[in-house]
Design a protein around this motif. Structure first.
Motif, PDB file in Angstrom:
ATOM      1  N   THR A  52       0.779  -1.040  -0.166  1.00  0.00           N
ATOM      2  CA  THR A  52      -0.038  -0.010  -0.163  1.00  0.00           C
ATOM      3  C   THR A  52       0.844   1.194  -0.054  1.00  0.00           C
ATOM      4  O   THR A  52       0.348   2.373  -0.387  1.00  0.00           O
ATOM      5  CB  THR A  52      -1.027   0.036   1.411  1.00  0.00           C
ATOM      6  N   ARG A  53       2.077   1.301   0.398  1.00  0.00           N
ATOM      7  CA  ARG A  53       2.953   2.537   0.691  1.00  0.00           C
ATOM      8  C   ARG A  53       3.982   2.529  -0.222  1.00  0.00           C
ATOM      9  O   ARG A  53       4.253   3.533  -0.920  1.00  0.00           O
ATOM     10  CB  ARG A  53       3.503   2.550   1.875  1.00  0.00           C
ATOM     11  N   ARG A  54       4.386   1.328  -0.819  1.00  0.00           N
ATOM     12  CA  ARG A  54       5.553   1.381  -1.918  1.00  0.00           C
ATOM     13  C   ARG A  54       5.793   0.179  -2.464  1.00  0.00           C
ATOM     14  O   ARG A  54       4.998  -1.032  -2.180  1.00  0.00           O
ATOM     15  CB  ARG A  54       7.020   1.836  -1.102  1.00  0.00           C
ATOM     16  N   VAL A  55       6.465   0.043  -3.604  1.00  0.00           N
ATOM     17  CA  VAL A  55       6.811  -1.233  -4.454  1.00  0.00           C
ATOM     18  C   VAL A  55       8.433  -1.438  -4.190  1.00  0.00           C
ATOM     19  O   VAL A  55       9.047  -0.460  -4.127  1.00  0.00           O
ATOM     20  CB  VAL A  55       6.543  -1.079  -5.765  1.00  0.00           C
ATOM     21  N   THR A  56       8.655  -2.584  -4.396  1.00  0.00           N
ATOM     22  CA  THR A  56      10.141  -2.966  -4.320  1.00  0.00           C
ATOM     23  C   THR A  56      10.256  -3.997  -5.357  1.00  0.00           C
ATOM     24  O   THR A  56       9.440  -4.573  -5.968  1.00  0.00           O
ATOM     25  CB  THR A  56      10.421  -3.672  -2.917  1.00  0.00           C
ATOM     26  N   LEU A  57      11.709  -4.087  -6.078  1.00  0.00           N
ATOM     27  CA  LEU A  57      12.039  -4.707  -7.113  1.00  0.00           C
ATOM     28  C   LEU A  57      12.017  -6.431  -6.656  1.00  0.00           C
ATOM     29  O   LEU A  57      12.648  -6.444  -5.433  1.00  0.00           O
ATOM     30  CB  LEU A  57      13.057  -4.487  -7.726  1.00  0.00           C
ATOM     31  N   THR A  58      11.573  -7.187  -7.309  1.00  0.00           N
ATOM     32  CA  THR A  58      11.805  -8.620  -7.255  1.00  0.00           C
ATOM     33  C   THR A  58      13.269  -9.158  -7.878  1.00  0.00           C
ATOM     34  O   THR A  58      13.770  -7.878  -8.416  1.00  0.00           O
ATOM     35  CB  THR A  58      10.891  -9.630  -8.043  1.00  0.00           C
ATOM     36  N   GLU A  59      13.880 -10.105  -7.479  1.00  0.00           N
ATOM     37  CA  GLU A  59      14.971 -10.510  -8.142  1.00  0.00           C
ATOM     38  C   GLU A  59      14.982 -10.443  -9.639  1.00  0.00           C
ATOM     39  O   GLU A  59      16.057  -9.890 -10.259  1.00  0.00           O
ATOM     40  CB  GLU A  59      15.239 -11.985  -7.782  1.00  0.00           C
ATOM     41  N   ALA A  60      13.830 -10.809 -10.208  1.00  0.00           N
ATOM     42  CA  ALA A  60      13.775 -10.676 -11.934  1.00  0.00           C
ATOM     43  C   ALA A  60      13.760  -9.092 -12.241  1.00  0.00           C
ATOM     44  O   ALA A  60      14.285  -8.554 -13.030  1.00  0.00           O
ATOM     45  CB  ALA A  60      12.291 -11.206 -12.373  1.00  0.00           C
ATOM     46  N   GLY A  61      13.047  -8.288 -11.404  1.00  0.00           N
ATOM     47  CA  GLY A  61      13.292  -6.887 -11.599  1.00  0.00           C
ATOM     48  C   GLY A  61      14.555  -6.319 -11.430  1.00  0.00           C
ATOM     49  O   GLY A  61      14.829  -5.269 -12.148  1.00  0.00           O
ATOM     50  N   ARG A  62      15.160  -6.553 -10.472  1.00  0.00           N
ATOM     51  CA  ARG A  62      16.407  -5.997 -10.386  1.00  0.00           C
ATOM     52  C   ARG A  62      17.362  -6.423 -11.538  1.00  0.00           C
ATOM     53  O   ARG A  62      18.289  -5.750 -12.112  1.00  0.00           O
ATOM     54  CB  ARG A  62      17.303  -6.609  -9.051  1.00  0.00           C
ATOM     55  N   ALA A  63      17.280  -7.708 -11.952  1.00  0.00           N
ATOM     56  CA  ALA A  63      18.020  -8.152 -13.177  1.00  0.00           C
ATOM     57  C   ALA A  63      17.608  -7.521 -14.565  1.00  0.00           C
ATOM     58  O   ALA A  63      18.466  -6.765 -15.291  1.00  0.00           O
ATOM     59  CB  ALA A  63      17.801  -9.635 -13.557  1.00  0.00           C
ATOM     60  N   LEU A  64      16.223  -7.088 -14.458  1.00  0.00           N
ATOM     61  CA  LEU A  64      15.853  -6.362 -15.773  1.00  0.00           C
ATOM     62  C   LEU A  64      16.419  -5.030 -15.627  1.00  0.00           C
ATOM     63  O   LEU A  64      16.697  -4.149 -16.590  1.00  0.00           O
ATOM     64  CB  LEU A  64      14.390  -6.350 -15.921  1.00  0.00           C
ATOM     65  N   LEU A  65      16.289  -4.384 -14.442  1.00  0.00           N
ATOM     66  CA  LEU A  65      16.675  -2.623 -14.335  1.00  0.00           C
ATOM     67  C   LEU A  65      18.128  -2.448 -14.906  1.00  0.00           C
ATOM     68  O   LEU A  65      18.123  -1.551 -15.624  1.00  0.00           O
ATOM     69  CB  LEU A  65      16.549  -2.449 -12.893  1.00  0.00           C
TER      70      LEU A  65
END
Length: 294
Positions: A52-65
């Motif tokens: 509800t307050r924020r979003v964080t990257l998953t492991e896949a998200g960190r790799a994609l970034l």
């Protein structure tokens, strides 16, 4: 996978918030959410953990970034290259720099660049050399002025700017001020040191010098800016081993040349991506720097 999906993904990853990212991108929040869902479907992996307050990257998200930032940087470079062929340098120049780098007057260089290329938006960030090297390699910065890297790679290259020896700075009434015209690193083994955080270039140069000489040292006072370092030395709270040009910033301090540092010196460089990935704006800035050095 569409380019705009990557742009939306990077914005959310930077802001860690869908609403703020949507406002920055000037799109609706529902449209942004739909874009991220489409990207996740294409990649068959969740990219964010939502709350509800924020979003964080998953492991896949960190790799994609990492790859998404590199792709977007290459797209910007392609767009700017076409403009440069047409005789206009435009777009964005994202520059990073350490504090008080030798061999370049950053403010004066940027002022000249702005007069020559008014259509380029200049973005400047001051940071430690380790972070700057990572950001240039990842495409988050076009170039950076920093302490030298150990070696070039397929993502990062260095152009030498200046080399200078390390100098000891101390209070005029400190015992070392009367110890002689030069000092060895072994003369400093029992001293209390003021220094930068480990990511900054002068700290890395000093650490390397003492490690090469096999001399231990205690850094009791860590700071993040030049003036705080000089203030602490001026109050006789410690001594500092610093690049030689630092001595001109505080005339009240006593400066003593250091011997026994071997090949370890303070060398500043311009960090850039490989030539084919260097933006026209970065190339234009380097040309100005080369002319000013002649």
């Amino acid at each position: 996978m569409e380019l705009r999906h990557l742009q939306h993904f990077v914005a959310v990853a930077e802001d860690r918030h869908f609403t703020r990212a949507a406002e920055r991108l000037m799109v609706s929040q529902s449209g942004l959410s739909a874009s991220i869902r489409a990207l996740e479907r294409d990649l068959k992996a969740p990219l964010f953990v939502r709350s509800t307050r924020r979003v964080t990257l998953t492991e896949a998200g960190r790799a994609l970034l990492v790859e998404a930032e590199r792709v977007l940087a290459q797209v910007r470079a392609a767009q700017e290259a076409v403009a440069a062929v047409q005789g206009v340098v435009r777009g964005t120049l994202s520059l990073g720099t350490e504090q008080c780098v030798a061999g370049v007057h950053v403010a004066g260089l940027l002022a000249t660049f702005r007069r020559r290329h008014p259509e380029v938006e200049i973005r400047l960030r001051q940071e430690g050399g380790l972070v700057l090297a990572e950001d240039v390699a990842a495409g988050r910065l076009d170039l950076a002025f920093s302490y030298r890297t150990r070696a070039d790679s397929d993502q990062l290259r260095s152009v030498p700017l200046a080399t200078e020896p390390m100098t000891l700075l101390c209070h005029p009434e400190h015992p070392l001020a009367a110890a002689g015209p030069v000092l060895s690193l072994r003369d400093l083994a029992e001293e209390v040191f003021v220094d930068f955080h480990p990511g900054w270039g002068p700290r890395r140069a000093t650490d390397a010098a003492f490690a090469t000489a096999g001399v231990p040292r205690a850094v009791s006072l860590e700071v993040n800016d030049v003036h705080s370092l000089l203030d602490l030395v001026e109050e006789d709270l410690g001594v500092a081993a610093a690049p030689r040009h630092f001595r001109h910033k505080r005339k009240s301090l006593h400066a003593i040349p250091l011997t026994g540092t071997g090949d370890v010196v303070y060398e500043t460089v311009a960090l850039l991506p490989p030539p084919q990935a260097t933006s026209p704006a970065a190339r234009a800035l380097m040309k100005l720097l080369e002319r000013s050095a002649r």
